[in-house]
Design a protein around this motif. Structure first.
Motif, PDB file in Angstrom:
ATOM      1  N   MET A   1       0.836  -1.224   0.000  1.00 12.89           N
ATOM      2  CA  MET A   1       0.000   0.000   0.000  1.00 12.89           C
ATOM      3  C   MET A   1       0.862   1.263   0.000  1.00 12.89           C
ATOM      4  N   ASN A   2       2.053   1.191  -0.566  1.00 10.82           N
ATOM      5  CA  ASN A   2       2.916   2.360  -0.702  1.00 10.82           C
ATOM      6  C   ASN A   2       3.230   3.033   0.633  1.00 10.82           C
ATOM      7  N   ARG A   3       3.482   2.238   1.646  1.00 16.04           N
ATOM      8  CA  ARG A   3       3.889   2.795   2.929  1.00 16.04           C
ATOM      9  C   ARG A   3       4.797   1.808   3.647  1.00 16.04           C
ATOM     10  N   ILE A   4       5.643   2.358   4.497  1.00 10.75           N
ATOM     11  CA  ILE A   4       6.617   1.550   5.235  1.00 10.75           C
ATOM     12  C   ILE A   4       6.371   1.734   6.722  1.00 10.75           C
ATOM     13  N   GLN A   5       6.192   0.633   7.428  1.00 12.80           N
ATOM     14  CA  GLN A   5       6.035   0.675   8.873  1.00 12.80           C
ATOM     15  C   GLN A   5       7.420   0.534   9.509  1.00 12.80           C
ATOM     16  N   ILE A   6       7.936   1.612  10.082  1.00 13.48           N
ATOM     17  CA  ILE A   6       9.238   1.555  10.747  1.00 13.48           C
ATOM     18  C   ILE A   6       8.978   1.303  12.234  1.00 13.48           C
ATOM     19  N   LEU A   7       9.418   0.152  12.711  1.00 11.14           N
ATOM     20  CA  LEU A   7       9.172  -0.246  14.094  1.00 11.14           C
ATOM     21  C   LEU A   7      10.321   0.207  14.984  1.00 11.14           C
ATOM     22  N   MET A   8       9.989   0.689  16.160  1.00  7.50           N
ATOM     23  CA  MET A   8      10.975   1.172  17.121  1.00  7.50           C
ATOM     24  C   MET A   8      10.990   0.269  18.350  1.00  7.50           C
ATOM     25  N   LYS A  44       8.062  -7.584   3.919  1.00  7.40           N
ATOM     26  CA  LYS A  44       9.389  -7.314   3.381  1.00  7.40           C
ATOM     27  C   LYS A  44      10.116  -6.377   4.340  1.00  7.40           C
ATOM     28  N   VAL A  45      11.138  -6.890   4.995  1.00  6.16           N
ATOM     29  CA  VAL A  45      11.885  -6.091   5.964  1.00  6.16           C
ATOM     30  C   VAL A  45      13.018  -5.364   5.243  1.00  6.16           C
ATOM     31  N   LEU A  46      12.995  -4.041   5.311  1.00  2.91           N
ATOM     32  CA  LEU A  46      13.939  -3.198   4.593  1.00  2.91           C
ATOM     33  C   LEU A  46      15.029  -2.683   5.520  1.00  2.91           C
ATOM     34  N   SER A  47      16.201  -2.464   4.963  1.00  2.00           N
ATOM     35  CA  SER A  47      17.231  -1.709   5.666  1.00  2.00           C
ATOM     36  C   SER A  47      16.891  -0.227   5.562  1.00  2.00           C
ATOM     37  N   MET A  48      17.546   0.609   6.364  1.00  2.00           N
ATOM     38  CA  MET A  48      17.290   2.044   6.261  1.00  2.00           C
ATOM     39  C   MET A  48      17.822   2.608   4.946  1.00  2.00           C
ATOM     40  N   ASP A  49      18.828   1.987   4.356  1.00  3.26           N
ATOM     41  CA  ASP A  49      19.258   2.394   3.012  1.00  3.26           C
ATOM     42  C   ASP A  49      18.132   2.175   2.010  1.00  3.26           C
ATOM     43  N   GLU A  50      17.434   1.049   2.132  1.00  3.82           N
ATOM     44  CA  GLU A  50      16.318   0.760   1.226  1.00  3.82           C
ATOM     45  C   GLU A  50      15.135   1.677   1.514  1.00  3.82           C
ATOM     46  N   VAL A  51      14.895   1.994   2.787  1.00  2.25           N
ATOM     47  CA  VAL A  51      13.839   2.946   3.133  1.00  2.25           C
ATOM     48  C   VAL A  51      14.106   4.283   2.438  1.00  2.25           C
ATOM     49  N   LEU A  52      15.348   4.725   2.481  1.00  2.00           N
ATOM     50  CA  LEU A  52      15.714   5.982   1.829  1.00  2.00           C
ATOM     51  C   LEU A  52      15.409   5.933   0.343  1.00  2.00           C
ATOM     52  N   GLN A  53      15.767   4.860  -0.323  1.00  2.00           N
ATOM     53  CA  GLN A  53      15.485   4.731  -1.749  1.00  2.00           C
ATOM     54  C   GLN A  53      13.984   4.797  -2.023  1.00  2.00           C
ATOM     55  N   CYS A  54      13.209   4.187  -1.151  1.00  2.00           N
ATOM     56  CA  CYS A  54      11.751   4.145  -1.360  1.00  2.00           C
ATOM     57  C   CYS A  54      11.108   5.511  -1.161  1.00  2.00           C
ATOM     58  N   VAL A  55      11.453   6.211  -0.094  1.00  2.00           N
ATOM     59  CA  VAL A  55      10.788   7.496   0.160  1.00  2.00           C
ATOM     60  C   VAL A  55      11.233   8.539  -0.862  1.00  2.00           C
ATOM     61  N   ARG A  56      12.400   8.369  -1.413  1.00  2.45           N
ATOM     62  CA  ARG A  56      12.846   9.262  -2.483  1.00  2.45           C
ATOM     63  C   ARG A  56      12.209   8.932  -3.826  1.00  2.45           C
ATOM     64  N   GLY A  57      11.591   7.772  -3.916  1.00  2.00           N
ATOM     65  CA  GLY A  57      10.984   7.358  -5.166  1.00  2.00           C
ATOM     66  C   GLY A  57      11.944   6.695  -6.123  1.00  2.00           C
ATOM     67  N   ASP A  58      13.141   6.331  -5.624  1.00  2.00           N
ATOM     68  CA  ASP A  58      14.129   5.683  -6.482  1.00  2.00           C
ATOM     69  C   ASP A  58      13.802   4.215  -6.732  1.00  2.00           C
ATOM     70  N   LYS A  59      13.002   3.618  -5.866  1.00  2.00           N
ATOM     71  CA  LYS A  59      12.538   2.247  -6.060  1.00  2.00           C
ATOM     72  C   LYS A  59      11.151   2.139  -5.444  1.00  2.00           C
ATOM     73  N   PRO A  60      10.312   1.255  -5.968  1.00  2.00           N
ATOM     74  CA  PRO A  60       8.949   1.148  -5.425  1.00  2.00           C
ATOM     75  C   PRO A  60       8.938   0.583  -4.019  1.00  2.00           C
ATOM     76  N   ILE A  61       7.970   1.018  -3.231  1.00  2.00           N
ATOM     77  CA  ILE A  61       7.779   0.439  -1.904  1.00  2.00           C
ATOM     78  C   ILE A  61       7.126  -0.929  -2.064  1.00  2.00           C
ATOM     79  N   PRO A  62       7.750  -1.979  -1.579  1.00  2.00           N
ATOM     80  CA  PRO A  62       7.145  -3.309  -1.739  1.00  2.00           C
ATOM     81  C   PRO A  62       5.916  -3.470  -0.842  1.00  2.00           C
ATOM     82  N   PRO A  63       5.046  -4.401  -1.164  1.00  2.00           N
ATOM     83  CA  PRO A  63       3.906  -4.672  -0.287  1.00  2.00           C
ATOM     84  C   PRO A  63       4.377  -5.095   1.100  1.00  2.00           C
ATOM     85  N   ARG A  64       3.635  -4.674   2.111  1.00  2.00           N
ATOM     86  CA  ARG A  64       3.914  -5.048   3.501  1.00  2.00           C
ATOM     87  C   ARG A  64       5.356  -4.709   3.892  1.00  2.00           C
ATOM     88  N   ALA A  65       5.760  -3.498   3.595  1.00  2.00           N
ATOM     89  CA  ALA A  65       7.129  -3.078   3.894  1.00  2.00           C
ATOM     90  C   ALA A  65       7.276  -2.685   5.358  1.00  2.00           C
TER      91      ALA A  65
END
Length: 245
Positions: A1-8, A44-65
Motif C-alpha cells: 500500500m505504498n507505505r513503510i512501517q518503521i518499528l521502534m 518485506k523487511v527493509l534496511s534504512m538504506d532501502e527505506v531511503l530509496q523508497c521514500v525518495r521514489g528511487d525504487k517502489p515500496i514493496p507490499p507489507r514493507a
C-alpha cells in the motif's frame, strides 16, 4: 500500500512488569513471535538504506514493507534480539550513543529502573557482519529540539565522527533522542551529512517524506501480537511538517 512501517524497539529481554517506560522494553518471547509473524505473512523487511530509496521514489515500496530499528544500543540486543533476527535473515538498524559506548543507560534510574549496559564499540563492530547497520543516536543522548542549533550540530558531527572511527565505515543514519527535534535540529542533521533520521511520530513512511523526519511505531512491553498489528495498520497520527530550506 505504498507505505513503510518503521518499528521502534529499545531493550529486548526478560523483564518484570513495569508501569513506566514500557516502550523501552520488549519481552524476548513476544519479540520472537512478532518476527515470526512478519516472516510467515510475507512482510518485506527493509534496511534504512532501502527505506531511503523508497521514500525518495528511487525504487517502489514493496507490499507489507517494514523496517526494524533499536534505540540506545543495549547489550541485551546481542543476546536476545540478534539471534531472532538472524534466524529470519532480517536486517535492522541499531542507533548507538557515541559518547556512552560501553556505559549504561543512567537516565532510567530517575524513574526507578535499572541502568542496563550499552554495547561497546567492539560489540558494534561484530554486528556489521550480521546484517545490522549502526546509526547515531547523538553523542550525549540529550533532547536536541531543546538545544541551540550550534549544540545540535556539534552533537550530530561529533557522534558521526566518533562512530565512524570505531566502525571504520560511514554512518549515514540518525535517531533523535526522545524524538526531540525541530526545524533547526533537522537542518543540523542535514548539515552533518546524515541521509536519514527517525522520529517518534506514529505514522507510516511514504513516498515524498523528508528522509530526515521519518516516523516510527514504538513496540512496548505490553504489546500483544494483535496490538503490534493494530499499531502497524490502524494507529496513525498526523505527521508534523517541517519545511527545510
Amino acid at each position: 500500500m505504498n507505505r513503510i512501517q518503521i518499528l521502534m524497539y529499545h531493550q529486548v529481554g526478560d523483564f518484570p512488569a513495569m508501569e513506566s517506560h514500557r516502550a523501552t522494553y520488549c519481552d524476548h518471547r513476544r519479540f520472537g513471535t512478532q518476527m515470526a509473524y512478519l516472516k510467515m505473512f510475507g512482510y518485506k523487511v527493509l534496511s534504512m538504506d532501502e527505506v531511503l530509496q523508497c521514500v525518495r521514489g528511487d525504487k517502489p515500496i514493496p507490499p507489507r514493507a517494514v523496517a526494524i530499528t533499536f534505540d540506545d544500543a543495549y547489550e541485551n540486543f546481542y543476546e536476545y534480539a540478534l539471534p531472532i533476527l538472524h534466524r529470519h535473515n532480517f536486517p535492522a538498524t541499531v542507533y548507538a550513543i557515541a559518547g556512552m559506548l560501553g556505559g549504561s543507560a543512567d537516565w532510567l534510574i530517575a524513574d526507578g529502573h535499572q541502568a542496563p549496559p550499552l554495547m561497546t564499540g567492539a560489540r558494534l563492530r561484530e554486528l556489521l557482519s550480521a546484517n545490522i547497520a549502526i546509526g547515531s543516536h547523538s553523542f550525549n543522548h540529550i533532547r536536541l529540539g531543546e538545544q541551540t542549533s550550534e549544540l545540535a550540530l556539534n552533537e550530530a558531527l561529533k557522534s558521526k565522527a566518533a562512530l565512524e572511527d570505531v566502525l571504520g565505515q560511514a554512518v549515514d543514519h540518525f535517531c533523535y533522542p526522545y524524538g526531540s527535534h525541530n526545524l533547526q535540529t533537522v537542518e543540523a542533521i542535514a548539515e552533518a551529512g546524515y541521509k536519514t533520521a527517525v522520529t517518534c511520530e506514529r505514522a507510516p513512511a511514504t513516498i515524498g517524506d523528508d528522509p530526515l523526519t521519518l516516523p516510527r511505531k514504538a513496540v512496548a512491553w505490553g504489546d500483544s501480537l494483535v496490538g503490534v498489528w493494530w499499531k502497524m495498520h490502524m494507529k496513525n497520527t498526523p505527521k508534523r511538517p517541517l519545511i527545510r530550506r
